[in-house]
Design a protein around this motif. Structure first.
Motif, mmCIF file in Angstrom:
data_model
loop_
_atom_site.group_PDB
_atom_site.id
_atom_site.type_symbol
_atom_site.label_atom_id
_atom_site.label_comp_id
_atom_site.label_asym_id
_atom_site.label_seq_id
_atom_site.Cartn_x
_atom_site.Cartn_y
_atom_site.Cartn_z
ATOM 1 N N GLN A 257 6.548 28.521 56.832
ATOM 2 C CA GLN A 257 7.360 30.343 57.032
ATOM 3 C C GLN A 257 8.698 30.065 57.658
ATOM 4 O OE1 GLN A 257 5.179 32.996 57.770
ATOM 5 N NE2 GLN A 257 7.522 33.772 58.302
ATOM 6 N N LEU B 128 5.467 33.576 53.149
ATOM 7 C CA LEU B 128 5.343 31.973 52.995
ATOM 8 C C LEU B 128 5.769 31.840 51.965
ATOM 9 C CD1 LEU B 128 1.624 32.218 54.127
ATOM 10 C CD2 LEU B 128 3.295 31.201 55.365
ATOM 11 N N GLN C 187 11.821 34.751 58.593
ATOM 12 C CA GLN C 187 11.821 35.624 59.906
ATOM 13 C C GLN C 187 12.939 35.573 60.345
ATOM 14 O OE1 GLN C 187 10.562 32.251 59.272
ATOM 15 N NE2 GLN C 187 10.730 31.391 61.053
ATOM 16 N N VAL D 283 10.068 38.857 63.710
ATOM 17 C CA VAL D 283 9.420 39.772 62.197
ATOM 18 C C VAL D 283 9.812 39.391 60.971
ATOM 19 C CG1 VAL D 283 11.481 40.801 62.774
ATOM 20 C CG2 VAL D 283 9.454 41.841 62.466
ATOM 21 N N GLY D 284 9.863 40.129 59.856
ATOM 22 C CA GLY D 284 9.533 39.425 58.831
ATOM 23 C C GLY D 284 9.506 38.501 57.864
ATOM 24 N N GLY D 285 10.074 37.656 56.847
ATOM 25 C CA GLY D 285 9.451 36.671 56.479
ATOM 26 C C GLY D 285 8.789 36.000 55.489
#
Lengths: 353, 353
Positions: free
Chosen positions: B78, B49, B81, B45-47
């Motif tokens: 990515q 680019l 996260q 979850v999250g993160g």
């Protein structure tokens, strides 16, 4: 050779066809049933101590507002261990535990979920009564990693968001990826859950290409602790699965090579002659720039095992009517159908009670 | 201030004493019972680019004998996260899920085992009917990490085998560690499983001191996905637990701070006034060079929460008769007794059905 190959394929089709008929995919129904465990936990195994010297002492405040601590980088470090998480079902049906080894740039997450939120092969085999040991190899995930170039030689490799799409036969090769999901060019009929690709790349971790010996040593330590066992391995772990089995042939009761991208020591292929081996390949291999060669490497290697008296089955999923599988078949939409094929093979090998 | 502190301590002793009397440690008996799960799995979850440009293309052979692939380091990555593994018991007793957040240089492994092979707090709370979400923060374990200095600012910090022994109050400070286990100088009466220390250091992973904002953003993404919830957090995650609760006060039903090494925003302490807070501290704090100050930071912070009308309980384990706990109390030999104290507090707060 030509004919033996064809016969091998025919045998595989017959094997898998009987398998598919006898074990329909029960994944969806099973997902509504509870998973009852006798035990679950984790451990680290393997590794060695390494020393760094001659570097200056630093002062580090680990947490804002915390109290600075002296950090002397010189000293002894624990490096090259690996991480293993285990789940033991209350009612065990596998005659030995099942070890799952992930591929390059990935971790044990490979098996525990799919990027669109369905169950992975970890749950599948657990529900079928297998004790499962799912791991992170040396340098990945919860195994940790070590200083470079002081301890690990070489630099880590990072994958762009485009790289797995184009290299894992999700897209149809170079240029098939776009940052815009609507413009990505997947293979027609691909079973990869396209809507989950952006989640999948969150699973990718840095990797080295210079730590193979350490990885093999740690896997051998895992085998020495856990086995006798079946080892199911994917992609990069091809070389690890075959080589570790060559090092510990008495402890490995079967090898399931899921698109192995590497092989064992050809000169020592005979070490595997008493270990049943299953090779599984997905779809779109002929259209790929690299996979025809890697598949052929696998076939050449197991030909040596067979020549030494070994037992090898080769399943090309499209040839048994299972189409659309990518390199990440354990996450594909039909991942449970592929698992059914593997489990039926394990049953044929008398590894299920 | 002096008196309010004393009164607070007295109240904590009374709370915890009643707790200890009503809930004997059933860990050992429970370990023989199966764990029945309605679901288990994981997600990231999250993160965000991030882009790298202007670097040369490399050719990488990922696996010996494999086919070389072009690796262009330029492109989109990515990053930042986090990883979350969840276990949902068949019979849920917690009114909301329990999130477990590990400390610095560590991963979710903190809660899932002890280095001498006993069950950890993950199993404890699962057995008591809590849905548990155990995670690896940004940059640790299965969360992965990003290029530095291009994306992560600063360099990673690695811990020697000596560092946690001397800093986590296992040994009695600087110089207490020796590579020879027989010569290590633990605090007298220490509950840390000394025979497991060499396993414990295998759990240690590299960490940054420059990724706090990214870590908080990812934890907020976890909370937005999973909560309402209780958050149990350790050490470095002190600042994360308090700050994330300040950002999402409506979604957090209780905070359990296990030796928080960092705090929230003091100017916004009032945001926590409706969230019950428990602080838990182990033994040997007075003898330590850093923990008296860090404990006082915690007390000063929660005083602000109390001044705003908040509800805070503080348990110094030695004051309620639980002696010998190190900073890693979730792994100490009496880890289940400490968990009993926490669970009883959750019950008092009406968070157990």
């Amino acid at each position: 050779m030509e004919r033996s190959m064809r016969l091998k394929s025919v045998a595989a089709v017959m094997l898998a066809a009987s398998v598919a008929a006898s074990t329909p995919n029960q994944g969806t129904a099973e997902e509504n049933q509870p998973i009852t465990l006798r035990a679950m936990g984790s451990f680290h195994v393997g590794g060695r101590l390494a020393t760094i010297s001659g570097q200056p002492v630093k002062e580090v405040t680990f947490t804002p507002g915390g109290v600075p601590a002296k950090l002397d980088p010189n000293g002894t470090y624990q490096v090259e261990q690996m991480y293993v998480q285990y789940f033991i079902p209350q009612n065990v049906s596998g005659t030995v535990p099942l070890l799952m080894w992930h591929g390059g740039g990935l971790t044990g997450v490979t098996y525990e979920t799919t990027p669109d939120g369905r169950e992975g092969w970890l749950n599948y085999f657990l529900r079928r009564g297998w004790s499962v040991y799912n791991s992170d190899a040396v340098e990945r995930g919860r195994a940790g990693w070590a200083q470079y170039p002081e301890i690990f030689k070489g630099e880590p490799v990072f994958l762009t968001t485009a790289n797995p799409f184009e290299r894992f036969r999700i897209g149809d090769g170079a240029g098939s990826y776009s940052d815009d999901p609507a413009k990505r060019r997947a293979h027609p009929g691909s079973q990869f859950p396209a809507e989950g690709y952006d989640n999948f790349v969150k699973q990718v971790v840095p990797r080295w290409t210079t730590t193979d010996d350490a990885t093999i040593a740690a896997y051998i330590a895992e085998v020495d602790r856990v086995c006798p066992c079946v080892i199911l391995f994917h992609s990069q772990a091809g070389q690890f699965g075959f080589k570790v089995a060559q090092a510990r042939p008495d402890k490995v009761k079967a090898l399931v090579a899921v698109e192995a991208a590497g092989i064992g020591d050809p000169a020592n292929a005979a070490a595997l002659k008493d270990i049943p081996i299953l090779l599984v390949f997905g779809d779109f291999i002929d259209q790929d720039s690299r996979w025809p060669k890697m598949r052929q490497n696998d076939l050449d290697f197991v030909d040596r095992v067979k020549a030494a008296g070994g037992s090898v089955d080769i399943i090309d999923l499209p040839k048994i009517g299972i189409h659309g599988n990518t390199h990440m078949m354990m996450m594909d939409k039909n991942n449970m159908a592929v698992a059914d094929v593997i489990e039926a093979w394990l049953k044929q090998k008398n590894l299920i009670r």
